[in-house]
Design a protein around this motif. Structure first.
Motif, PDB file in Angstrom:
ATOM      1  N   SER A   3       0.850  -1.184   0.000  1.00 47.57           N
ATOM      2  CA  SER A   3       0.000   0.000   0.000  1.00 47.57           C
ATOM      3  C   SER A   3       0.887   1.236   0.000  1.00 47.57           C
ATOM      4  CB  SER A   3      -0.874  -0.006   1.257  1.00 47.57           C
ATOM      5  OG  SER A   3      -1.493   1.245   1.425  1.00 47.57           O
ATOM      6  N   PRO A   4       0.406   2.315  -0.624  1.00 44.08           N
ATOM      7  CA  PRO A   4       1.172   3.559  -0.552  1.00 44.08           C
ATOM      8  C   PRO A   4       1.115   4.195   0.843  1.00 44.08           C
ATOM      9  CG  PRO A   4      -0.877   3.904  -1.754  1.00 44.08           C
ATOM     10  CD  PRO A   4      -0.770   2.429  -1.467  1.00 44.08           C
ATOM     11  N   LEU A   5       0.172   3.727   1.681  1.00 44.41           N
ATOM     12  CA  LEU A   5       0.047   4.247   3.041  1.00 44.41           C
ATOM     13  C   LEU A   5       0.901   3.424   4.000  1.00 44.41           C
ATOM     14  CD1 LEU A   5      -3.823   4.694   3.172  1.00 44.41           C
ATOM     15  CD2 LEU A   5      -2.113   6.490   2.867  1.00 44.41           C
ATOM     16  N   PRO A   6       1.501   4.073   4.980  1.00 42.14           N
ATOM     17  CA  PRO A   6       2.241   3.288   5.984  1.00 42.14           C
ATOM     18  C   PRO A   6       1.254   2.530   6.873  1.00 42.14           C
ATOM     19  CG  PRO A   6       2.174   5.594   6.609  1.00 42.14           C
ATOM     20  CD  PRO A   6       1.541   5.505   5.241  1.00 42.14           C
ATOM     21  N   VAL A  11       3.264  -4.478  12.245  1.00 42.44           N
ATOM     22  CA  VAL A  11       2.881  -5.884  12.346  1.00 42.44           C
ATOM     23  C   VAL A  11       3.035  -6.465  10.942  1.00 42.44           C
ATOM     24  CG1 VAL A  11       0.391  -5.616  11.910  1.00 42.44           C
ATOM     25  CG2 VAL A  11       1.183  -7.485  13.345  1.00 42.44           C
ATOM     26  N   THR A  12       3.397  -7.727  10.867  1.00 42.56           N
ATOM     27  CA  THR A  12       3.561  -8.365   9.566  1.00 42.56           C
ATOM     28  C   THR A  12       2.330  -9.196   9.227  1.00 42.56           C
ATOM     29  OG1 THR A  12       4.558 -10.374  10.480  1.00 42.56           O
ATOM     30  CG2 THR A  12       6.066  -8.518   9.945  1.00 42.56           C
ATOM     31  N   ARG A  13       2.183  -9.506   7.951  1.00 44.05           N
ATOM     32  CA  ARG A  13       1.062 -10.353   7.553  1.00 44.05           C
ATOM     33  C   ARG A  13       1.157 -11.729   8.213  1.00 44.05           C
ATOM     34  NH1 ARG A  13      -2.578 -12.743   4.060  1.00 44.05           N
ATOM     35  NH2 ARG A  13      -4.063 -11.256   3.202  1.00 44.05           N
ATOM     36  N   LEU A  60      -2.619  -2.775   7.554  1.00 39.59           N
ATOM     37  CA  LEU A  60      -1.582  -2.591   6.530  1.00 39.59           C
ATOM     38  C   LEU A  60      -2.093  -1.870   5.281  1.00 39.59           C
ATOM     39  CD1 LEU A  60      -0.024  -6.180   6.712  1.00 39.59           C
ATOM     40  CD2 LEU A  60       0.687  -4.119   7.963  1.00 39.59           C
ATOM     41  N   PHE A  61      -3.406  -1.602   5.239  1.00 37.81           N
ATOM     42  CA  PHE A  61      -4.045  -0.942   4.098  1.00 37.81           C
ATOM     43  C   PHE A  61      -3.835  -1.723   2.798  1.00 37.81           C
ATOM     44  CE2 PHE A  61      -2.989   2.415   7.167  1.00 37.81           C
ATOM     45  CZ  PHE A  61      -4.262   2.851   7.467  1.00 37.81           C
ATOM     46  N   GLU A  62      -3.936  -3.049   2.880  1.00 34.83           N
ATOM     47  CA  GLU A  62      -3.716  -3.895   1.709  1.00 34.83           C
ATOM     48  C   GLU A  62      -4.814  -3.811   0.659  1.00 34.83           C
ATOM     49  OE1 GLU A  62      -2.874  -7.974   2.477  1.00 34.83           O
ATOM     50  OE2 GLU A  62      -0.905  -7.536   3.308  1.00 34.83           O
ATOM     51  N   ARG A  63      -6.001  -3.475   1.049  1.00 32.91           N
ATOM     52  CA  ARG A  63      -7.152  -3.418   0.132  1.00 32.91           C
ATOM     53  C   ARG A  63      -7.483  -4.779  -0.480  1.00 32.91           C
ATOM     54  NH1 ARG A  63      -7.158   2.532  -2.514  1.00 32.91           N
ATOM     55  NH2 ARG A  63      -6.361   3.571  -0.672  1.00 32.91           N
TER      56      ARG A  63
END
Length: 136
Positions: A3-6, A11-13, A60-63
């Protein structure tokens, strides 16, 4: 998926996947919440992957998540507002067992905020016109 957002916090996936797996292991064995979840979850691996995507999106803002938790919890019909306290307590326990304290605290705060919203939706469903509680 980057994601372009931090991220909201570090935390990790794989950590998200581990938290979700332990949490749902506890849920399946819980005498009060287990039957409620079992009535609605036919495929646990698919459900855990969906919830992993939910948290990856929220943190994580993965969408990668495309659901509507509010609609699902309200539509279930057997989810009650008081169950969210138990849910959050179990979730907090997993977070604090698995993650560094700062990460666990940050994720817990996010979970409690989301939980308050879900609880309100469920509680609103249980109130009939005129403010009379629906008991069934």
């Amino acid at each position: 998926m980057n994601s372009p957002l931090p991220p909201r916090f570090h935390v990790t996936r794989p950590q998200i996947e581990s938290v979700v797996a332990e949490f749902y292991d506890l849920i399946r064995r819980h005498p009060g919440l287990g039957p409620v979840f079992a009535a609605h979850v036919a495929d646990w691996p698919a459900h855990e992957e969906k919830i992993t995507r939910f948290w990856a999106n929220a943190i994580l803002f993965e969408r990668s998540y495309d659901g509507n938790p509010q609609r699902v919890h309200v539509a279930a019909g057997d989810v009650r507002a008081g169950q969210f306290e138990v849910w959050l307590a179990l979730f907090d326990g997993v977070l604090h067992r698995q993650l560094p304290p700062d990460t666990a605290t940050a994720w817990s705060a996010l979970a409690h905020r989301i939980g308050r919203g879900l609880r309100m939706g469920v509680a609103d469903r249980d109130i009939a016109p005129g403010g009379i509680p629906r008991l069934v």
